[in-house]
Scaffold this motif. Structure first.
Motif, PDB file in Angstrom:
ATOM      1  N   ALA A   1       0.807  -1.220   0.000  1.00  0.00           N
ATOM      2  CA  ALA A   1       0.000   0.000   0.000  1.00  0.00           C
ATOM      3  C   ALA A   1       0.837   1.266   0.000  1.00  0.00           C
ATOM      4  O   ALA A   1       0.316   2.355  -0.257  1.00  0.00           O
ATOM      5  N   ARG A   2       2.129   1.159   0.292  1.00  0.00           N
ATOM      6  CA  ARG A   2       3.006   2.335   0.319  1.00  0.00           C
ATOM      7  C   ARG A   2       4.310   1.967  -0.407  1.00  0.00           C
ATOM      8  O   ARG A   2       5.355   1.788   0.218  1.00  0.00           O
ATOM      9  N   PRO A   3       4.235   1.820  -1.747  1.00  0.00           N
ATOM     10  CA  PRO A   3       5.438   1.439  -2.503  1.00  0.00           C
ATOM     11  C   PRO A   3       6.599   2.385  -2.227  1.00  0.00           C
ATOM     12  O   PRO A   3       6.427   3.596  -2.134  1.00  0.00           O
ATOM     13  N   GLY A   4       7.760   1.800  -2.055  1.00  0.00           N
ATOM     14  CA  GLY A   4       8.947   2.589  -1.774  1.00  0.00           C
ATOM     15  C   GLY A   4       9.237   2.749  -0.300  1.00  0.00           C
ATOM     16  O   GLY A   4      10.345   3.160   0.074  1.00  0.00           O
ATOM     17  N   LEU A   5       8.259   2.455   0.564  1.00  0.00           N
ATOM     18  CA  LEU A   5       8.485   2.535   2.004  1.00  0.00           C
ATOM     19  C   LEU A   5       9.107   1.227   2.487  1.00  0.00           C
ATOM     20  O   LEU A   5       8.589   0.147   2.217  1.00  0.00           O
ATOM     21  N   ARG A   6      10.198   1.328   3.182  1.00  0.00           N
ATOM     22  CA  ARG A   6      10.817   0.137   3.766  1.00  0.00           C
ATOM     23  C   ARG A   6      10.023  -0.250   5.010  1.00  0.00           C
ATOM     24  O   ARG A   6       9.952   0.519   5.979  1.00  0.00           O
ATOM     25  N   VAL A   7       9.426  -1.436   4.986  1.00  0.00           N
ATOM     26  CA  VAL A   7       8.613  -1.928   6.096  1.00  0.00           C
ATOM     27  C   VAL A   7       9.236  -3.227   6.587  1.00  0.00           C
ATOM     28  O   VAL A   7       9.381  -4.183   5.824  1.00  0.00           O
ATOM     29  N   VAL A   8       9.627  -3.239   7.852  1.00  0.00           N
ATOM     30  CA  VAL A   8      10.271  -4.409   8.436  1.00  0.00           C
ATOM     31  C   VAL A   8       9.513  -4.821   9.691  1.00  0.00           C
ATOM     32  O   VAL A   8       8.762  -4.034  10.267  1.00  0.00           O
ATOM     33  N   THR A   9       9.728  -6.055  10.120  1.00  0.00           N
ATOM     34  CA  THR A   9       9.023  -6.599  11.274  1.00  0.00           C
ATOM     35  C   THR A   9      10.009  -7.163  12.275  1.00  0.00           C
ATOM     36  O   THR A   9      10.962  -7.857  11.903  1.00  0.00           O
ATOM     37  N   GLY A  10       9.767  -6.850  13.558  1.00  0.00           N
ATOM     38  CA  GLY A  10      10.554  -7.437  14.637  1.00  0.00           C
ATOM     39  C   GLY A  10       9.626  -7.975  15.711  1.00  0.00           C
ATOM     40  O   GLY A  10       8.502  -7.486  15.877  1.00  0.00           O
ATOM     41  N   PHE A  11      10.086  -8.975  16.435  1.00  0.00           N
ATOM     42  CA  PHE A  11       9.279  -9.634  17.456  1.00  0.00           C
ATOM     43  C   PHE A  11       9.909  -9.461  18.837  1.00  0.00           C
ATOM     44  O   PHE A  11      11.138  -9.462  18.981  1.00  0.00           O
ATOM     45  N   LEU A  12       9.059  -9.322  19.838  1.00  0.00           N
ATOM     46  CA  LEU A  12       9.538  -9.198  21.211  1.00  0.00           C
ATOM     47  C   LEU A  12       9.984 -10.533  21.787  1.00  0.00           C
ATOM     48  O   LEU A  12      10.871 -10.587  22.637  1.00  0.00           O
TER      49      LEU A  12
END
Length: 260
Positions: A45-56
């Protein structure tokens, strides 16, 4: 029920800070799979935005690993969003603590939790419709709004208020329920509605991803004979849209940095 929604794709500015989605984590592999599906939807939905995921906990990569990776890549600023529906212990304590340990050259802004929001209500109604509830069933249906539960009184009060507000949109009744920490449990809320003469009862899990507590909600719904059980919110387009709104809000001039 709300009609199907399409999440618009809007390119990000070239200098947009990366977005770090912080999930709790679970031993249940469905949890990480759902979080990653939501991450993909936000990214699309936001091309070009770096989206990463981290877990607790439980899953990889951990939040510190992701923060270190961003810093190694030369990133100087990032926005962290908790994948949480209420401001409870994790949002107030765990997440700020882990973000304070970010590399010194990386400035991190913690955005707000997701709820409450009309977009989450829209996502709940989407899931109820997907489970078979028809628009004409609304006035004869009682809904159990089932959340994971928290010992934080603020979180419990928010769930109760959401139930009260949602009731005013035409449902026969809406009752809060909790899988842990607070009462009533899902099965007790279903039975209470049935005892009051509610003809059709639906359980709407107010949780983002599958796992132990969502399974407890589902078990309670089946045990008490609920007529309908909606899926978890998961990667609903409304959730992805809400995450991007929280990201944009975090980048407003009066941005809230992690407290020292």
């Amino acid at each position: 029920m709300r009609p199907a929604a399409r999440l618009r794709s809007v390119p990000a500015p070239r200098d947009a800070p990366p977005l770090l989605l912080i999930a709790h984590g679970s031993r249940d592999p469905r949890h990480a799979a759902t979080v990653r599906a939501l991450t993909r939807r936000v990214r699309a939905a936001r091309p070009g935005l770096r989206v990463v995921t981290g877990f607790l906990d439980f899953c990889t990569p951990s939040v510190p690993q992701v923060l270190d990776g961003l810093a190694r890549d030369g990133v100087r600023e990032a926005v962290a969003l908790p994948l949480l529906l209420t401001r409870a212990f994790h949002a107030k304590s765990d997440i700020p603590a882990v973000l304070r340990e970010a590399p010194a050259r990386l400035r991190v802004t913690q955005g707000e939790v997701l709820g409450p929001s009309p977009l989450l209500i829209a996502a709940l109604e989407r899931r109820l419709a997907e489970a078979g509830l028809r628009p004409g069933d609304r006035s004869s249906t009682g809904v159990v709004l089932a959340s994971a539960g928290s010992t934080d009184p603020e979180a419990g009060a928010v769930i109760a208020e959401i139930a009260r507000e949602w009731r005013h949109t035409g449902w026969c009744a809406v009752r809060p329920a909790f899988a842990s920490a607070l009462l009533p449990r899902t099965e007790d809320a279903v039975r209470a509605l049935r005892a009051e003469g509610v003809r059709r009862i639906a359980v709407a899990p107010y949780v983002l991803a599958p796992g132990f507590l969502p399974d407890r909600i589902a078990g309670g719904a089946r045990e008490a004979g609920a007529d309908l059980l909606a899926p978890v919110l998961g990667a609903a387009p409304e959730v992805a849209e809400l995450l991007l709104r929280r990201y944009d809000e975090a980048l407003l001039p009066a941005r809230r940095l992690i407290p020292a």
